[in-house]
Scaffold this motif. Structure first.
Motif, PDB file in Angstrom:
ATOM      1  N   ASN A 121      32.816  34.537  20.456  1.00 44.71           N
ATOM      2  CA  ASN A 121      34.229  34.444  20.456  1.00 44.71           C
ATOM      3  C   ASN A 121      34.660  35.735  20.875  1.00 44.71           C
ATOM      4  OD1 ASN A 121      36.868  33.743  19.333  1.00 44.71           O
ATOM      5  ND2 ASN A 121      36.366  35.269  17.688  1.00 44.71           N
ATOM      6  N   VAL A 122      34.004  36.640  20.531  1.00 42.81           N
ATOM      7  CA  VAL A 122      34.657  38.010  20.559  1.00 42.81           C
ATOM      8  C   VAL A 122      34.401  38.420  21.907  1.00 42.81           C
ATOM      9  CG1 VAL A 122      34.621  40.417  19.951  1.00 42.81           C
ATOM     10  CG2 VAL A 122      34.320  38.989  18.334  1.00 42.81           C
ATOM     11  N   VAL A 123      33.133  38.250  22.560  1.00 46.19           N
ATOM     12  CA  VAL A 123      32.882  38.679  23.923  1.00 46.19           C
ATOM     13  C   VAL A 123      33.717  37.807  25.042  1.00 46.19           C
ATOM     14  CG1 VAL A 123      30.959  38.539  25.609  1.00 46.19           C
ATOM     15  CG2 VAL A 123      30.329  38.870  23.536  1.00 46.19           C
ATOM     16  N   ALA A 124      34.057  36.519  24.689  1.00 46.89           N
ATOM     17  CA  ALA A 124      34.901  35.598  25.564  1.00 46.89           C
ATOM     18  C   ALA A 124      36.335  36.154  25.643  1.00 46.89           C
ATOM     19  CB  ALA A 124      34.836  34.082  25.165  1.00 46.89           C
ATOM     20  N   LYS A 125      36.918  36.465  24.437  1.00 49.66           N
ATOM     21  CA  LYS A 125      38.228  37.094  24.394  1.00 49.66           C
ATOM     22  C   LYS A 125      38.436  38.337  24.878  1.00 49.66           C
ATOM     23  CE  LYS A 125      39.642  33.932  20.867  1.00 49.66           C
ATOM     24  NZ  LYS A 125      39.861  34.000  19.104  1.00 49.66           N
ATOM     25  N   LYS A 126      37.248  39.334  24.932  1.00 49.47           N
ATOM     26  CA  LYS A 126      37.265  40.682  25.364  1.00 49.47           C
ATOM     27  C   LYS A 126      37.116  40.549  26.817  1.00 49.47           C
ATOM     28  CE  LYS A 126      37.894  44.123  23.092  1.00 49.47           C
ATOM     29  NZ  LYS A 126      38.977  44.668  22.466  1.00 49.47           N
ATOM     30  N   CYS A 127      36.223  39.768  27.281  1.00 51.63           N
ATOM     31  CA  CYS A 127      36.304  39.634  28.966  1.00 51.63           C
ATOM     32  C   CYS A 127      37.397  39.283  29.504  1.00 51.63           C
ATOM     33  CB  CYS A 127      35.010  38.660  29.107  1.00 51.63           C
ATOM     34  SG  CYS A 127      33.388  39.192  28.935  1.00 51.63           S
ATOM     35  N   ALA A 128      37.997  38.139  28.612  1.00 50.28           N
ATOM     36  CA  ALA A 128      39.383  37.533  29.006  1.00 50.28           C
ATOM     37  C   ALA A 128      40.520  38.296  29.300  1.00 50.28           C
ATOM     38  CB  ALA A 128      39.673  36.101  28.309  1.00 50.28           C
ATOM     39  N   MET A 129      40.294  39.627  28.384  1.00 51.98           N
ATOM     40  CA  MET A 129      41.400  40.605  28.292  1.00 51.98           C
ATOM     41  C   MET A 129      41.296  41.436  29.525  1.00 51.98           C
ATOM     42  SD  MET A 129      41.368  41.901  24.307  1.00 51.98           S
ATOM     43  CE  MET A 129      41.832  40.751  22.983  1.00 51.98           C
ATOM     44  N   ASN A 130      40.219  41.352  30.336  1.00 56.29           N
ATOM     45  CA  ASN A 130      39.640  42.438  31.275  1.00 56.29           C
ATOM     46  C   ASN A 130      39.667  41.627  32.811  1.00 56.29           C
ATOM     47  OD1 ASN A 130      39.867  45.156  29.756  1.00 56.29           O
ATOM     48  ND2 ASN A 130      38.850  43.828  28.509  1.00 56.29           N
ATOM     49  N   PRO A 131      40.751  41.254  33.287  1.00 61.07           N
ATOM     50  CA  PRO A 131      40.635  40.231  34.520  1.00 61.07           C
ATOM     51  C   PRO A 131      40.383  41.007  35.725  1.00 61.07           C
ATOM     52  CG  PRO A 131      42.960  40.706  33.880  1.00 61.07           C
ATOM     53  CD  PRO A 131      42.295  41.197  32.807  1.00 61.07           C
ATOM     54  N   ASP A 132      40.507  42.420  35.842  1.00 60.11           N
ATOM     55  CA  ASP A 132      39.949  43.290  37.109  1.00 60.11           C
ATOM     56  C   ASP A 132      38.393  43.648  36.973  1.00 60.11           C
ATOM     57  OD1 ASP A 132      42.803  43.645  37.413  1.00 60.11           O
ATOM     58  OD2 ASP A 132      42.654  45.830  36.573  1.00 60.11           O
ATOM     59  N   VAL A 133      37.801  43.280  35.770  1.00 54.22           N
ATOM     60  CA  VAL A 133      36.408  43.253  35.718  1.00 54.22           C
ATOM     61  C   VAL A 133      35.828  41.841  35.828  1.00 54.22           C
ATOM     62  CG1 VAL A 133      34.326  44.175  34.506  1.00 54.22           C
ATOM     63  CG2 VAL A 133      36.463  45.533  34.610  1.00 54.22           C
ATOM     64  N   PHE A 134      36.338  40.929  35.104  1.00 57.98           N
ATOM     65  CA  PHE A 134      35.948  39.735  34.619  1.00 57.98           C
ATOM     66  C   PHE A 134      36.806  38.760  35.397  1.00 57.98           C
ATOM     67  CE2 PHE A 134      34.520  42.343  31.285  1.00 57.98           C
ATOM     68  CZ  PHE A 134      33.042  42.254  31.414  1.00 57.98           C
ATOM     69  N   SER A 135      36.602  38.230  36.522  1.00 58.34           N
ATOM     70  CA  SER A 135      37.578  37.498  37.328  1.00 58.34           C
ATOM     71  C   SER A 135      37.678  36.038  36.746  1.00 58.34           C
ATOM     72  CB  SER A 135      37.302  37.622  38.642  1.00 58.34           C
ATOM     73  OG  SER A 135      36.000  37.018  38.894  1.00 58.34           O
ATOM     74  N   GLU A 136      36.458  35.608  36.373  1.00 55.61           N
ATOM     75  CA  GLU A 136      36.203  33.990  36.048  1.00 55.61           C
ATOM     76  C   GLU A 136      35.366  34.311  34.610  1.00 55.61           C
ATOM     77  OE1 GLU A 136      35.926  30.763  38.556  1.00 55.61           O
ATOM     78  OE2 GLU A 136      35.678  32.232  40.126  1.00 55.61           O
ATOM     79  N   VAL A 137      35.498  33.280  33.592  1.00 53.79           N
ATOM     80  CA  VAL A 137      34.817  33.615  32.285  1.00 53.79           C
ATOM     81  C   VAL A 137      34.407  32.012  32.022  1.00 53.79           C
ATOM     82  CG1 VAL A 137      34.592  34.149  29.876  1.00 53.79           C
ATOM     83  CG2 VAL A 137      35.795  35.587  31.439  1.00 53.79           C
ATOM     84  N   VAL A 138      33.317  31.895  31.981  1.00 54.41           N
ATOM     85  CA  VAL A 138      32.700  30.404  31.324  1.00 54.41           C
ATOM     86  C   VAL A 138      31.930  30.444  30.249  1.00 54.41           C
ATOM     87  CG1 VAL A 138      31.409  28.248  32.144  1.00 54.41           C
ATOM     88  CG2 VAL A 138      32.542  29.575  34.026  1.00 54.41           C
ATOM     89  N   LEU A 139      32.377  29.889  29.256  1.00 53.52           N
ATOM     90  CA  LEU A 139      31.815  29.906  27.979  1.00 53.52           C
ATOM     91  C   LEU A 139      30.924  28.579  27.646  1.00 53.52           C
ATOM     92  CD1 LEU A 139      31.121  31.367  25.000  1.00 53.52           C
ATOM     93  CD2 LEU A 139      33.253  30.123  24.474  1.00 53.52           C
TER      94      LEU A 139
END
Length: 404
Positions: free
Chosen positions: A15-33
């Motif tokens: 839950n934390v990893v997904a949300k923290k990645c989703a807060m940083n779109p310049d590094v994580f352009s797409e997130v799949v959980l």
């Protein structure tokens, strides 16, 4: 240019990893959980959308014990890397799938076989040559402890010591979740870890001790003295290998008396056993059953009060003189809940996992092979801890509560 990541595991840390990645779109352009239970992933994705995080979180179902299933999902998603926050039993299957599909890998805890309460890096270090030859990177144990504790140690070695001689990693959770008995991460993994014999490194060899047999009060910043117990923890294995001047390395963790009383009773009646027993004609593992009746760690956050304090206390030599160094982070459970709807133990593991992936994607930490966190340049990671919710403090040449 941001990269797509596949996160496997939808517990409190996922839950934390997904949300923290989703807060940083310049590094994580797409997130799949992805998880065995897709509904858990969907609930996290809905929360991400509800709180307006810039990167949408997509979801998928996968059995992380099944290499063909993992390969099929990775080939479908086509991520740049996999962030493994599933169970430690699944590290090798996910590493195998990453090798087969040509994607990078990261986890937060080292492999342990399901039928033996034992964890060591040998199984994962054995993948080093295969990852090198494939041009892929695998970063091991990038949570807080292991993870940040190793970065702290590398930072101390780089900036404050010519030789480090004594290392004490100290971990306190002074929080209150209001439950009679609960674990802050996966109950099965947590109880397996603390009920096995303790170990620490001294004078070139491992010293094994009965569980919880060495303990003393340690004074934690902003918290005060808390009874702390020597356990074996996985980062000790890599730290003494990578910093051979260390004469002694120990890991200390706090436990409240109520927790220990419950644990003692559960052990005495056989509920912490990992040996299957027959119940109504079927095999069940008592510890797996206990896990099913205990509170889910991810549900503890909303009413959690208090804070964690985790750090490294080190003694060694600088410019021919004795030096002591203490570096640590304190993290309030309430702040974690406000930001990402998680308790502090999930947060302190999930944020470093996001940062490890960030270091790999940006190229700050990138080289093919299998690596532990202390083998990387600590400086950019330490800088990002301050930016992303885990600010650190340090004290140089102060008295430390240990005998040397």
């Amino acid at each position: 240019m941001g990269k797509k990541v596949l996160i496997i595991g939808a517990g409190g840390v996922g839950n934390v990893v997904a949300k923290k990645c989703a807060m940083n779109p310049d590094v994580f352009s797409e997130v799949v959980l992805a998880s065995r239970t897709k509904s858990k992933c969907d609930a996290i994705a809905e929360e991400c959308a509800k709180i307006g995080l810039p990167t949408p979180v997509q979801t998928a179902q996968v059995d992380a014990d099944n290499v063909p299933e993992l390969v099929a999902l990775i080939n479908e998603v086509k991520p740049w890397m996999v962030i493994n926050v599933a169970l430690p039993y699944q590290d090798l299957t996910i590493m195998d799938a990453c090798l087969e599909t040509g994607v990078h890998y990261m986890d937060t805890a080292n492999y342990e076989p399901k039928d033996v309460a034992k964890f060591e890096y040998s199984w994962q270090w054995a993948y080093k040559e295969r990852f090198e030859q494939a041009g892929l990177m695998a970063l091991l144990g990038c949570g807080f402890d292991p993870g940040v504790t190793q970065v702290y140690t590398a930072y101390a070695n780089k900036h404050h010591f010519d030789e480090m001689h004594y290392l004490d990693i100290i971990d306190c959770n002074a929080g209150d979740h209001g439950k009679a008995f609960a674990t802050n991460f996966n109950p099965e993994i947590n109880i397996r870890e603390i009920t096995q014999n303790g170990r620490y490194w001294e004078n070139g060899e491992w010293v094994e001790i009965p569980p919880m047999s060495i303990h003393k009060a340690i004074d934690y910043p902003g918290i005060g003295p808390k009874e702390s117990y020597v356990l074996y923890h996985e980062e000790l294995e890599s730290l003494v290998k990578n910093f051979p001047t260390i004469k002694r390395a120990r890991f200390w963790m706090t436990f409240g008396q109520q927790y220990l009383t419950h644990l003692n009773v559960l052990q005495n009646v056989g509920m912490t056993s990992i040996e299957p027993i027959k119940f109504k004609g079927i095999d069940i593992v008592p510890l797996e059953f206990l896990k099913a009746v205990l509170p889910e760690p991810g549900t503890l956050g909303e009413n959690y009060t208090g804070e964690t304090s985790i750090g490294c206390q080190i003694k060694g030599i600088k410019d021919g003189k004795d030096r002591t160094y203490y570096v640590w982070n304190n993290c309030k459970h309430q702040d974690c809940w406000s930001e990402v709807q998680a308790q502090g133990v999930s947060y302190t593991t999930g944020v470093p996992a996001m940062l490890g992936a960030m270091m790999m994607i940006t190229g700050e930490w990138f080289k093919p092979g299998v690596w532990n966190c202390e083998e990387m340049n600590p400086d950019p990671f330490m800088a990002m801890l301050n930016v992303h919710g885990l600010p650190w403090n340090e004290l140089v040449d102060v008295a430390l509560p240990h005998e040397y």
